[in-house]
Design a protein around this motif. Structure first.
Motif, PDB file in Angstrom:
ATOM      1  N   ALA A 100       0.712  -1.240   0.012  1.00  0.00           N
ATOM      2  CA  ALA A 100       0.243   0.001  -0.312  1.00  0.00           C
ATOM      3  C   ALA A 100       0.875   1.195  -0.023  1.00  0.00           C
ATOM      4  CB  ALA A 100      -0.841   0.128   1.320  1.00  0.00           C
ATOM      5  N   VAL A 101       2.085   1.420   0.727  1.00  0.00           N
ATOM      6  CA  VAL A 101       2.956   2.345   0.653  1.00  0.00           C
ATOM      7  C   VAL A 101       3.452   2.519  -0.506  1.00  0.00           C
ATOM      8  CG1 VAL A 101       5.043   3.217   1.857  1.00  0.00           C
ATOM      9  CG2 VAL A 101       3.320   2.011   3.109  1.00  0.00           C
ATOM     10  N   ILE A 102       3.833   1.438  -1.251  1.00  0.00           N
ATOM     11  CA  ILE A 102       4.485   1.502  -2.729  1.00  0.00           C
ATOM     12  C   ILE A 102       3.512   2.085  -3.395  1.00  0.00           C
ATOM     13  CG2 ILE A 102       5.243   0.403  -4.677  1.00  0.00           C
ATOM     14  CD1 ILE A 102       6.447  -1.979  -2.779  1.00  0.00           C
ATOM     15  N   LEU A 103       2.305   1.821  -3.327  1.00  0.00           N
ATOM     16  CA  LEU A 103       1.424   2.439  -4.213  1.00  0.00           C
ATOM     17  C   LEU A 103       1.131   3.910  -4.013  1.00  0.00           C
ATOM     18  CD1 LEU A 103      -0.511   1.598  -6.800  1.00  0.00           C
ATOM     19  CD2 LEU A 103      -2.175   1.045  -5.084  1.00  0.00           C
ATOM     20  N   CYS A 104       1.100   4.352  -2.729  1.00  0.00           N
ATOM     21  CA  CYS A 104       0.733   5.592  -2.385  1.00  0.00           C
ATOM     22  C   CYS A 104       1.959   6.455  -3.016  1.00  0.00           C
ATOM     23  CB  CYS A 104       0.428   5.574  -1.038  1.00  0.00           C
ATOM     24  SG  CYS A 104       0.099   7.302   0.007  1.00  0.00           S
ATOM     25  N   LYS A 105       3.129   5.895  -2.662  1.00  0.00           N
ATOM     26  CA  LYS A 105       4.168   6.719  -3.374  1.00  0.00           C
ATOM     27  C   LYS A 105       4.241   6.790  -4.796  1.00  0.00           C
ATOM     28  CE  LYS A 105       9.058   6.235  -4.117  1.00  0.00           C
ATOM     29  NZ  LYS A 105       9.062   6.294  -5.609  1.00  0.00           N
ATOM     30  N   ARG A 106       3.676   5.988  -5.358  1.00  0.00           N
ATOM     31  CA  ARG A 106       3.649   6.130  -7.080  1.00  0.00           C
ATOM     32  C   ARG A 106       2.419   7.202  -7.090  1.00  0.00           C
ATOM     33  NH1 ARG A 106       3.348   7.535 -11.143  1.00  0.00           N
ATOM     34  NH2 ARG A 106       3.338   6.605 -13.116  1.00  0.00           N
ATOM     35  N   LYS A 107       1.455   7.124  -6.513  1.00  0.00           N
ATOM     36  CA  LYS A 107       0.319   8.274  -6.490  1.00  0.00           C
ATOM     37  C   LYS A 107       0.817   9.637  -6.521  1.00  0.00           C
ATOM     38  CE  LYS A 107      -3.037   5.989  -4.548  1.00  0.00           C
ATOM     39  NZ  LYS A 107      -4.486   5.590  -4.170  1.00  0.00           N
TER      40      LYS A 107
END
Length: 242
Positions: A100-107
């Motif tokens: 979830a953190v990886i994806l949030c960083k990408r967003k």
């Protein structure tokens, strides 16, 4: 610590650790967006004045909306030769960083790119295009810009799941297919007598910041980003990064 805070810490540490990365992104965006803003301004003026460049204006605007969410970093430029997205995922997973953190960083990176590129592109168009200044007052032009930014958000969600799901080479071919499809849609609209740019200008001029086209594009953009993000999380949990 919440997912958003964790992602923001990672993004901030990346920029603090490599300030040249931020400077490179800013300079490249300024050059790239500056050139295409000047070109777009001239073509938009011709289209608004009734000259036969309607297809070209749509092609240019659609192409740029596909580019607004792109961050011009070394990782972006090397995604084919180094498969940089896959390597980044492997590094994050080894730390380990929650999915979830990886994806949030990408967003967050996507939103940063869209804000920076949009400010440069649409800001310079308004400065360099006397035709669009005469046609659209500031509030109407803001609606015009936000409408196209909404389209860019729709595509951004697709970019995220593609880059996190396939190799760099496959990513290139899929993105190329998306661009060709978008250009084909522009051509079809032109063949039936329509024009995306003029339609957006007309609706923005009539409705201003109450434009249903603007709000529709922004809502669809946010929904796209969230929907594709959910799919991406499921994909990341099972993807083999070896």
């Amino acid at each position: 610590m919440t997912t958003l805070k964790q992602a923001w810490v990672i993004v901030r540490s990346e920029f603090h650790g490599d300030r040249w990365k931020l400077l490179w992104a800013l300079l490249f965006s300024l050059l790239f967006m500056g050139y295409f803003a000047a070109l777009s301004g001239m073509i938009i003026d011709d289209t608004l004045s009734g000259h036969d460049k309607q297809l070209l204006s749509d092609i240019l605007m659609v192409t740029m909306m596909l580019m607004l969410s792109v961050s011009f970093s070394r990782r972006t430029m090397k995604y084919i030769s180094e498969d940089s997205y896959t390597r980044m995922l492997a590094y994050m997973r080894a730390m380990p960083v929650p999915t979830a953190v990886i994806l949030c960083k990408r967003k967050l990176n996507t939103l940063f790119a869209i804000v920076m590129n949009s400010l440069l592109y649409f800001g310079l168009i308004y400065v360099l295009s006397p035709g669009i200044r005469a046609e659209l007052p500031p509030a109407a032009y803001l609606a015009f810009a936000l409408t196209w930014i909404g389209y860019s958000l729709i595509v951004a969600g697709m970019y995220i799941i593609i880059e996190f799901s396939v190799s760099g080479v496959m990513y290139f071919w899929i993105i190329s297919a998306i661009m060709l499809l978008a250009l084909a849609v522009s051509g079809m609209v032109y063949l039936v007598g329509g024009n995306l740019l003029l339609a957006t200008v007309a609706v923005s001029k009539e409705w201003g910041l109450l434009s249903p086209l603007m709000w529709g594009a922004l809502v669809l953009g946010v929904l796209s980003l969230q929907l594709f993000s959910r799919w991406t999380i499921h994909r990341l949990k099972s993807r083999d990064l070896v």
